[in-house]
Motif scaffolding. Structure first.
Motif, short mmCIF file in Angstrom:
data_model
loop_
_atom_site.label_atom_id
_atom_site.label_comp_id
_atom_site.label_asym_id
_atom_site.label_seq_id
_atom_site.Cartn_x
_atom_site.Cartn_y
_atom_site.Cartn_z
N UNK A 1 0.84 -1.19 0.00
CA UNK A 1 0.00 0.00 0.00
C UNK A 1 0.88 1.25 0.00
N UNK A 2 1.12 1.80 -1.17
CA UNK A 2 1.99 2.97 -1.30
C UNK A 2 1.15 4.24 -1.50
N UNK A 3 1.58 5.31 -0.89
CA UNK A 3 0.88 6.58 -1.04
C UNK A 3 0.97 7.07 -2.48
N UNK A 4 -0.09 7.69 -2.98
CA UNK A 4 -0.03 8.24 -4.35
C UNK A 4 0.87 9.47 -4.39
N UNK A 5 1.25 9.85 -5.60
CA UNK A 5 2.12 11.00 -5.79
C UNK A 5 1.57 12.25 -5.13
N UNK A 6 0.25 12.41 -5.20
CA UNK A 6 -0.36 13.63 -4.63
C UNK A 6 -0.14 13.76 -3.13
N UNK A 7 0.15 12.64 -2.46
CA UNK A 7 0.35 12.68 -1.01
C UNK A 7 1.81 12.78 -0.60
N UNK A 8 2.71 12.48 -1.55
CA UNK A 8 4.14 12.50 -1.19
C UNK A 8 4.91 13.63 -1.84
N UNK A 9 4.26 14.39 -2.70
CA UNK A 9 4.97 15.48 -3.38
C UNK A 9 4.08 16.69 -3.55
N UNK A 10 4.70 17.86 -3.46
CA UNK A 10 4.02 19.12 -3.75
C UNK A 10 4.85 19.89 -4.77
N UNK A 11 4.23 20.30 -5.85
CA UNK A 11 4.94 21.05 -6.88
C UNK A 11 4.50 22.51 -6.82
N UNK A 12 5.46 23.42 -6.87
CA UNK A 12 5.17 24.85 -6.79
C UNK A 12 5.53 25.54 -8.10
#
Length: 231
Positions: A220-231
């Protein structure tokens, strides 16, 4: 330029020697290819006793030794254990600490978090797997002029090198387990390391057992939206 043991002591710039540029399509394919490969890496607790040639482990450690690190002091040491007697000694000491941990020293919250992984104080893989790699951080190490010097960003440097090593072992076709008994000071004694070395991780590696399993929770891996923030 002053140099001892192959290390320069003065700032001597050279042209970037190895960089390989790819077009965007190649970059995209290579990034996807690496992701597709590395996502098949799983932490394994069921190992085979099949031997793994030492030179493969050596090459993977060389890869780990290329990791970025504080001031290029390379503040790590890899104690590689294949000797059965030493592996038994490590297992005995680790299980002693693990029994205390699971008996309550770890705390209810931590033990609850480990529940979905199905772990306990029995660590037979420490004897079964062909290789154990104890990864030490060196608070001090010998400089090019032979003096003992302070190292910088040791935890960060060791962590990056460990990531390189895990990826290299996986790329070679081996399974791994990051084992972190707490406390780990017994590893300093068993591996005969100086007091300014601190054990960070005991990395178990070899072939997975034919009947190896992993817990569903580990997939069960977290999706990209939960592990990264792009500015």
């Amino acid at each position: 330029m002053t140099a001892t043991k192959g290390l320069t002591t003065d700032f001597v710039p050279i042209p970037l020697p190895d960089y390989q540029e790819y077009d965007v399509a190649q970059m995209r394919a290579r990034a996807q290819g690496f992701y597709d490969d590395i996502k098949t890496r799983h932490t394994v607790r069921d190992f085979s006793d099949r031997p793994v040639p030492r030179d493969i482990i050596e090459t993977c450690i060389r890869a780990a030794g290329t990791a970025p690190n504080g001031a290029n002091h390379q503040p790590w040491h890899f104690s590689v254990i294949g000797d059965p007697a030493m592996k038994k000694q490590i297992r005995d000491a680790a299980e002693e600490e693990e029994r205390a941990f699971y008996a309550g020293r770890g705390g209810e919250e931590w033990l609850d978090a480990l529940g979905p992984l199905g772990t306990d104080d029995s660590k037979p893989f420490l004897e079964i797997a062909p290789w154990l790699i104890c990864i030490f951080g060196e608070r001090k190490s010998t400089s090019a002029d032979g003096k003992l010097r302070k190292n910088y960003y040791v935890p960060e440097s060791v962590s990056i090198a460990t990531g390189f090593l895990i990826a290299a072992l996986h790329h070679a076709g081996l399974a791994t387990l990051t084992h972190t008994p707490s406390p780990m000071s017994f590893l300093t004694d068993i591996c005969q390391r100086p007091a300014h070395n601190k054990p960070y991780i005991l990395l178990v590696t070899g072939y997975p057992a034919s009947d190896a399993t992993i817990p569903t929770h580990a997939t069960e891996k977290k999706p990209l939206s939960e592990i990264a923030t792009f500015f």
